[in-house]
Write a protein that holds these residues in place. Sequence first.
Motif, PDB file in Angstrom:
ATOM      1  N   GLY A   1       0.812  -1.209   0.000  1.00 17.95           N
ATOM      2  CA  GLY A   1       0.000   0.000   0.000  1.00 17.95           C
ATOM      3  C   GLY A   1       0.844   1.257   0.000  1.00 17.95           C
ATOM      4  O   GLY A   1       0.568   2.219  -0.732  1.00 17.95           O
ATOM      5  N   GLN A   2       1.882   1.263   0.827  1.00 19.30           N
ATOM      6  CA  GLN A   2       2.776   2.427   0.869  1.00 19.30           C
ATOM      7  C   GLN A   2       3.421   2.686  -0.491  1.00 19.30           C
ATOM      8  O   GLN A   2       3.462   3.829  -0.962  1.00 19.30           O
ATOM      9  CB  GLN A   2       3.866   2.199   1.921  1.00 19.30           C
ATOM     10  N   VAL A   3       3.922   1.625  -1.116  1.00 20.31           N
ATOM     11  CA  VAL A   3       4.619   1.783  -2.399  1.00 20.31           C
ATOM     12  C   VAL A   3       3.647   2.224  -3.492  1.00 20.31           C
ATOM     13  O   VAL A   3       3.915   3.182  -4.229  1.00 20.31           O
ATOM     14  CB  VAL A   3       5.319   0.464  -2.788  1.00 20.31           C
ATOM     15  N   ALA A   4       2.512   1.532  -3.617  1.00 18.14           N
ATOM     16  CA  ALA A   4       1.578   1.835  -4.702  1.00 18.14           C
ATOM     17  C   ALA A   4       0.929   3.203  -4.532  1.00 18.14           C
ATOM     18  O   ALA A   4       0.932   4.032  -5.454  1.00 18.14           O
ATOM     19  CB  ALA A   4       0.510   0.752  -4.782  1.00 18.14           C
ATOM     20  N   ILE A   5       0.367   3.470  -3.352  1.00 20.13           N
ATOM     21  CA  ILE A   5      -0.341   4.737  -3.137  1.00 20.13           C
ATOM     22  C   ILE A   5       0.640   5.906  -3.116  1.00 20.13           C
ATOM     23  O   ILE A   5       0.381   6.958  -3.706  1.00 20.13           O
ATOM     24  CB  ILE A   5      -1.178   4.658  -1.848  1.00 20.13           C
ATOM     25  N   GLY A   6       1.793   5.704  -2.458  1.00 22.43           N
ATOM     26  CA  GLY A   6       2.801   6.765  -2.453  1.00 22.43           C
ATOM     27  C   GLY A   6       3.267   7.116  -3.857  1.00 22.43           C
ATOM     28  O   GLY A   6       3.420   8.298  -4.208  1.00 22.43           O
TER      29      GLY A   6
ATOM     30  N   LEU B   1       1.614   6.685  -6.699  1.00 20.36           N
ATOM     31  CA  LEU B   1       0.536   7.295  -7.486  1.00 20.36           C
ATOM     32  C   LEU B   1       0.334   8.764  -7.125  1.00 20.36           C
ATOM     33  O   LEU B   1       0.242   9.620  -8.014  1.00 20.36           O
ATOM     34  CB  LEU B   1      -0.764   6.511  -7.270  1.00 20.36           C
ATOM     35  N   VAL B   2       0.285   9.083  -5.825  1.00 20.33           N
ATOM     36  CA  VAL B   2      -0.018  10.471  -5.454  1.00 20.33           C
ATOM     37  C   VAL B   2       1.165  11.397  -5.723  1.00 20.33           C
ATOM     38  O   VAL B   2       0.966  12.604  -5.956  1.00 20.33           O
ATOM     39  CB  VAL B   2      -0.463  10.587  -3.984  1.00 20.33           C
ATOM     40  N   ARG B   3       2.384  10.852  -5.733  1.00 20.74           N
ATOM     41  CA  ARG B   3       3.546  11.725  -5.979  1.00 20.74           C
ATOM     42  C   ARG B   3       3.878  11.838  -7.458  1.00 20.74           C
ATOM     43  O   ARG B   3       4.346  12.879  -7.912  1.00 20.74           O
ATOM     44  CB  ARG B   3       4.749  11.222  -5.173  1.00 20.74           C
ATOM     45  N   ARG B   4       3.607  10.794  -8.200  1.00 26.65           N
ATOM     46  CA  ARG B   4       3.867  10.863  -9.637  1.00 26.65           C
ATOM     47  C   ARG B   4       2.748  11.600 -10.364  1.00 26.65           C
ATOM     48  O   ARG B   4       2.984  12.261 -11.361  1.00 26.65           O
ATOM     49  CB  ARG B   4       4.007   9.448 -10.202  1.00 26.65           C
ATOM     50  N   PHE B   5       1.539  11.464  -9.846  1.00 22.54           N
ATOM     51  CA  PHE B   5       0.380  12.123 -10.471  1.00 22.54           C
ATOM     52  C   PHE B   5      -0.360  12.957  -9.431  1.00 22.54           C
ATOM     53  O   PHE B   5      -1.461  12.601  -9.002  1.00 22.54           O
ATOM     54  CB  PHE B   5      -0.568  11.076 -11.068  1.00 22.54           C
ATOM     55  N   PRO B   6       0.212  14.076  -8.992  1.00 27.37           N
ATOM     56  CA  PRO B   6      -0.420  14.858  -7.920  1.00 27.37           C
ATOM     57  C   PRO B   6      -1.773  15.451  -8.315  1.00 27.37           C
ATOM     58  O   PRO B   6      -2.563  15.817  -7.440  1.00 27.37           O
ATOM     59  CB  PRO B   6       0.608  15.968  -7.644  1.00 27.37           C
ATOM     60  N   ASP B   7      -2.054  15.517  -9.626  1.00 29.99           N
ATOM     61  CA  ASP B   7      -3.340  16.058 -10.082  1.00 29.99           C
ATOM     62  C   ASP B   7      -4.325  14.959 -10.460  1.00 29.99           C
ATOM     63  O   ASP B   7      -5.332  15.228 -11.120  1.00 29.99           O
ATOM     64  CB  ASP B   7      -3.114  16.988 -11.283  1.00 29.99           C
ATOM     65  N   ILE B   8      -4.044  13.734 -10.080  1.00 30.97           N
ATOM     66  CA  ILE B   8      -4.923  12.608 -10.394  1.00 30.97           C
ATOM     67  C   ILE B   8      -6.336  12.886  -9.890  1.00 30.97           C
ATOM     68  O   ILE B   8      -6.526  13.443  -8.816  1.00 30.97           O
ATOM     69  CB  ILE B   8      -4.349  11.317  -9.768  1.00 30.97           C
TER      70      ILE B   8
END
Length: 414
Positions: A369-374, A376-383
């Motif tokens: 969860g840490q790896v996947a969610i971290g 996603l939110v840092r690579r795509f902050p405007d998701i």
Amino acid sequence: MVVEQPVFNPFDPAFAADPYPTLADFREQEPVHFSPIGTWILFRYDDVLRVLRDPTLSVEDAKADIPPALQNAEREELTGNRSSGSRAMLNLDPPDHHRLRRLVAKVFTPRVVENLRPVAQQLVDDLLHDALARDAHVLDIIGDVAFPLPFAVISDLLGMPEGQDRVQLRTWSGDLVKTLDPVLTDEEFVTALAAGDAMTAYVREVLVWKRAHPADDLLSALLAAEDEGDRLTEQELIDQVLLLFVAGHETTVNLIGNGMLALMRNRAELERLADDPTLDVNAIDELLRYDGPVTASRRITLVDVEIGGRTIPARSFVLTSLASANRDVEHFGPTAGTLDLGRPNAGEHVAFGGGFHHCLGAALARLEGQVAIGSLVRRFPDIELTGEPLVYNGRVVLRGLTRLPVALAHAHRS
């Protein structure tokens, strides 16, 4: 005046989309509930935790009186003498449970799990790369990341052979996981039986291959694991592997999917996490509390038990509503229904159960969860959500989304 008793119906599509108002009503009005199908359900945090930690309760279905609504002679005949995962530690009481857990824990250590972090990170990077190559503007978090990631991690952890068999394993696992629900259709039941047979036969073949080709992996270690001269039997090995795939896969899919949905619906918290990696550990615990991947856990009474002023008879099924307990304002305060990634007591959630049946794979799920969610939110902050209707998987115990399409409207970070 006759007061109509509330009916708990987790099969209502509206409940799947948002169970929390209903759970709050039961917490307040009937926290110890006897359901129409003949099972008891607990909704308050204190009651749930008490039952989860009670060593005098059982998890072995044979020790319960099956309610008439759940009896099915035809299915019992179809099941025959299959083990159906009965030697998995999840389905065993002490001393059998303690013996199996001790053997598996000897090789499934915190160091083994933490060493998977770079593996998980590389898998997430590769999955995102492939997804963006197909469409740089839209991503399905479930299909593109959440679904393939935990399966690949478990396969690598165990040292399963590469190839098309992994795709087939994933299908069988998805069919089997439905058996965790209290009610199945006849078609689901037959499909799950077939999947269990096929998966058992496959794992048995893999064990033969692994004995001839030992390596630095969990399956080789389980084959070699010994405690005071004790080893896992063939059936015990098979059932622990099935448990890892069935319980360990779907739960992580839901953690990532439900977690990302919660963050996109709470933009300030998403931005907070994107800007502060030190929040990663507590954030995953808060996401597990806020909308966890497992809604309930079962226990069986061996004697009459009094809870909340009601007497639950011996040999009864008791479902602890983990989802309800995790939003209980009596424990988490008036903001229990609010997502707060900095919540001081987020780690007190019961998303992984409790007592000696506390999820053995909790550390692995947290890491994924840490790896996947971290990422996603840092690579795509405007998701952000695309606005398409959300479709849930129809499962009662492992509630999650079948798809989570998101828009990557702005330039993303590499």
